[in-house]
Write a protein that holds these residues in place. Structure first.
Motif, PDB file in Angstrom:
ATOM      1  N   LYS A   8       1.086  -1.347   0.000  1.00 61.95           N
ATOM      2  CA  LYS A   8      -0.173  -0.053  -0.034  1.00 61.95           C
ATOM      3  C   LYS A   8       0.753   1.234   0.045  1.00 61.95           C
ATOM      4  O   LYS A   8       0.545   2.287  -0.619  1.00 61.95           O
ATOM      5  CB  LYS A   8      -0.759   0.123   1.292  1.00 61.95           C
ATOM      6  CG  LYS A   8      -2.062  -0.770   1.210  1.00 61.95           C
ATOM      7  CD  LYS A   8      -2.902  -0.999   2.409  1.00 61.95           C
ATOM      8  CE  LYS A   8      -2.481  -2.124   3.140  1.00 61.95           C
ATOM      9  NZ  LYS A   8      -3.369  -2.410   4.344  1.00 61.95           N
ATOM     10  N   SER A  99      -7.808 -14.016  -4.876  1.00 68.18           N
ATOM     11  CA  SER A  99      -7.434 -13.140  -4.066  1.00 68.18           C
ATOM     12  C   SER A  99      -7.268 -11.714  -4.701  1.00 68.18           C
ATOM     13  O   SER A  99      -7.091 -10.756  -4.091  1.00 68.18           O
ATOM     14  CB  SER A  99      -5.963 -13.483  -3.305  1.00 68.18           C
ATOM     15  OG  SER A  99      -5.140 -13.622  -4.144  1.00 68.18           O
ATOM     16  N   LYS A 100      -7.785 -11.689  -5.990  1.00 63.13           N
ATOM     17  CA  LYS A 100      -7.499 -10.517  -6.820  1.00 63.13           C
ATOM     18  C   LYS A 100      -8.386  -9.296  -6.310  1.00 63.13           C
ATOM     19  O   LYS A 100      -7.901  -8.067  -6.086  1.00 63.13           O
ATOM     20  CB  LYS A 100      -7.867 -10.679  -8.187  1.00 63.13           C
ATOM     21  CG  LYS A 100      -7.537  -9.504  -9.096  1.00 63.13           C
ATOM     22  CD  LYS A 100      -7.798  -9.559 -10.559  1.00 63.13           C
ATOM     23  CE  LYS A 100      -9.261  -9.708 -10.640  1.00 63.13           C
ATOM     24  NZ  LYS A 100      -9.809  -9.850 -12.034  1.00 63.13           N
ATOM     25  N   GLU A 101      -9.571  -9.508  -6.129  1.00 63.63           N
ATOM     26  CA  GLU A 101     -10.494  -8.489  -5.794  1.00 63.63           C
ATOM     27  C   GLU A 101     -10.154  -7.863  -4.626  1.00 63.63           C
ATOM     28  O   GLU A 101     -10.347  -6.694  -4.246  1.00 63.63           O
ATOM     29  CB  GLU A 101     -12.050  -8.911  -5.884  1.00 63.63           C
ATOM     30  CG  GLU A 101     -12.539  -9.255  -7.160  1.00 63.63           C
ATOM     31  CD  GLU A 101     -12.624  -7.807  -8.009  1.00 63.63           C
ATOM     32  OE1 GLU A 101     -12.833  -6.733  -7.847  1.00 63.63           O
ATOM     33  OE2 GLU A 101     -12.092  -8.237  -9.319  1.00 63.63           O
ATOM     34  N   ARG A 102      -9.948  -8.620  -3.532  1.00 66.51           N
ATOM     35  CA  ARG A 102      -9.588  -8.199  -2.135  1.00 66.51           C
ATOM     36  C   ARG A 102      -8.249  -7.256  -2.185  1.00 66.51           C
ATOM     37  O   ARG A 102      -8.181  -6.355  -1.455  1.00 66.51           O
ATOM     38  CB  ARG A 102      -9.234  -9.520  -1.095  1.00 66.51           C
ATOM     39  CG  ARG A 102      -9.017  -8.689   0.303  1.00 66.51           C
ATOM     40  CD  ARG A 102      -8.874  -9.864   1.355  1.00 66.51           C
ATOM     41  NE  ARG A 102      -8.520  -9.454   2.534  1.00 66.51           N
ATOM     42  CZ  ARG A 102      -7.668  -8.716   2.846  1.00 66.51           C
ATOM     43  NH1 ARG A 102      -6.626  -8.503   1.892  1.00 66.51           N
ATOM     44  NH2 ARG A 102      -7.319  -8.201   4.105  1.00 66.51           N
ATOM     45  N   LYS A 104      -7.208  -5.796  -4.854  1.00 59.70           N
ATOM     46  CA  LYS A 104      -7.610  -4.558  -5.548  1.00 59.70           C
ATOM     47  C   LYS A 104      -8.044  -3.500  -4.759  1.00 59.70           C
ATOM     48  O   LYS A 104      -7.726  -2.334  -4.946  1.00 59.70           O
ATOM     49  CB  LYS A 104      -8.227  -4.966  -6.829  1.00 59.70           C
ATOM     50  CG  LYS A 104      -8.009  -4.036  -7.892  1.00 59.70           C
ATOM     51  CD  LYS A 104      -8.859  -4.563  -9.245  1.00 59.70           C
ATOM     52  CE  LYS A 104     -10.334  -4.298  -8.997  1.00 59.70           C
ATOM     53  NZ  LYS A 104     -10.952  -4.624 -10.048  1.00 59.70           N
ATOM     54  N   ARG A 105      -8.892  -3.991  -3.892  1.00 56.94           N
ATOM     55  CA  ARG A 105      -9.629  -3.014  -3.027  1.00 56.94           C
ATOM     56  C   ARG A 105      -8.440  -2.138  -2.225  1.00 56.94           C
ATOM     57  O   ARG A 105      -8.890  -1.009  -1.474  1.00 56.94           O
ATOM     58  CB  ARG A 105     -10.555  -3.524  -2.328  1.00 56.94           C
ATOM     59  CG  ARG A 105     -11.761  -3.979  -2.922  1.00 56.94           C
ATOM     60  CD  ARG A 105     -13.177  -4.213  -1.827  1.00 56.94           C
ATOM     61  NE  ARG A 105     -12.861  -5.403  -1.041  1.00 56.94           N
ATOM     62  CZ  ARG A 105     -13.004  -6.728  -1.455  1.00 56.94           C
ATOM     63  NH1 ARG A 105     -13.628  -6.808  -2.611  1.00 56.94           N
ATOM     64  NH2 ARG A 105     -12.920  -7.523  -0.518  1.00 56.94           N
ATOM     65  N   GLU A 106      -7.570  -2.879  -1.654  1.00 58.06           N
ATOM     66  CA  GLU A 106      -6.581  -2.268  -0.799  1.00 58.06           C
ATOM     67  C   GLU A 106      -5.785  -1.284  -1.394  1.00 58.06           C
ATOM     68  O   GLU A 106      -5.182  -0.086  -0.762  1.00 58.06           O
ATOM     69  CB  GLU A 106      -5.666  -3.468  -0.479  1.00 58.06           C
ATOM     70  CG  GLU A 106      -5.983  -4.472   0.336  1.00 58.06           C
ATOM     71  CD  GLU A 106      -6.313  -4.199   1.932  1.00 58.06           C
ATOM     72  OE1 GLU A 106      -5.532  -3.138   2.386  1.00 58.06           O
ATOM     73  OE2 GLU A 106      -7.101  -4.927   2.419  1.00 58.06           O
ATOM     74  N   ASP A 108      -6.470   1.997  -3.366  1.00 54.50           N
ATOM     75  CA  ASP A 108      -7.421   2.899  -3.600  1.00 54.50           C
ATOM     76  C   ASP A 108      -6.837   3.939  -4.713  1.00 54.50           C
ATOM     77  O   ASP A 108      -5.821   4.732  -4.230  1.00 54.50           O
ATOM     78  CB  ASP A 108      -7.744   3.586  -2.446  1.00 54.50           C
ATOM     79  CG  ASP A 108      -9.164   4.348  -2.693  1.00 54.50           C
ATOM     80  OD1 ASP A 108      -9.740   4.421  -3.380  1.00 54.50           O
ATOM     81  OD2 ASP A 108      -8.977   5.627  -2.216  1.00 54.50           O
ATOM     82  N   GLU A 113      -8.527  -1.770 -15.083  1.00 53.53           N
ATOM     83  CA  GLU A 113      -8.182  -3.230 -14.696  1.00 53.53           C
ATOM     84  C   GLU A 113      -7.855  -3.701 -16.157  1.00 53.53           C
ATOM     85  O   GLU A 113      -8.734  -3.897 -16.916  1.00 53.53           O
ATOM     86  CB  GLU A 113      -9.166  -3.909 -14.019  1.00 53.53           C
ATOM     87  CG  GLU A 113      -8.628  -5.249 -13.384  1.00 53.53           C
ATOM     88  CD  GLU A 113      -9.629  -6.079 -12.887  1.00 53.53           C
ATOM     89  OE1 GLU A 113      -9.686  -7.253 -12.550  1.00 53.53           O
ATOM     90  OE2 GLU A 113     -10.530  -5.448 -12.049  1.00 53.53           O
TER      91      GLU A 113
END
Length: 132
Positions: A8, A99-102, A104-106, A108, A113
């Motif tokens: 991050k 685990s991609k969506e989780r 990606k949410r990190e 911001d 995509e």
């Protein structure tokens, strides 16, 4: 799947300060977390980025794409790329896909995509057409 804090932090530096051209992330299966694999300096080009993606292993990547609009305006878009070559292990593909969506949410601030299984699916022409 945990996300290492460095993931991050580096992304925020790319987004806010344009410290990097790209960031490549990998999943450490033993530690069950996403970590930073490689970063590219702002002077690095697209070819440097693609050369750093392994031919037979999955990765996530973020790429800061600069382009000029039809109105001659200089702009940039942040692309998230899910790199899953056909030659990578099935288990690896499943872990990255799940685990991609989780992950990606990190991060911001991602604007576009791409899902790619070979280099032609994320060529500069694809970036250009998706950026406009």
């Amino acid at each position: 799947m945990a996300v290492n804090d460095e993931c991050k932090l580096k992304f925020l530096e790319l987004k806010a300060k344009r410290t990097y051209r790209y960031i490549i992330y990998k999943i450490e299966e033993k530690q069950k977390q996403v970590v930073v694999d490689k970063v590219g300096e702002p002077a690095n080009c697209y070819d440097d980025f693609t050369a750093n993606l392994p031919a037979d292993e999955c990765r996530y990547a973020v790429y800061d794409f600069d382009f000029v609009t039809e109105e001659n305006c200089q702009k940039s878009r942040i692309f998230f790329i899910a790199w899953c070559p056909d030659t990578s292990r099935v288990r690896s593909k499943m872990i990255y896909a799940s685990s991609k969506e989780r992950f990606k949410r990190e991060l911001d601030g991602i604007q576009i995509e791409l899902q790619a299984t070979d280099p032609t699916e994320m060529g500069l022409d694809v970036f250009q057409s998706r950026a406009n």
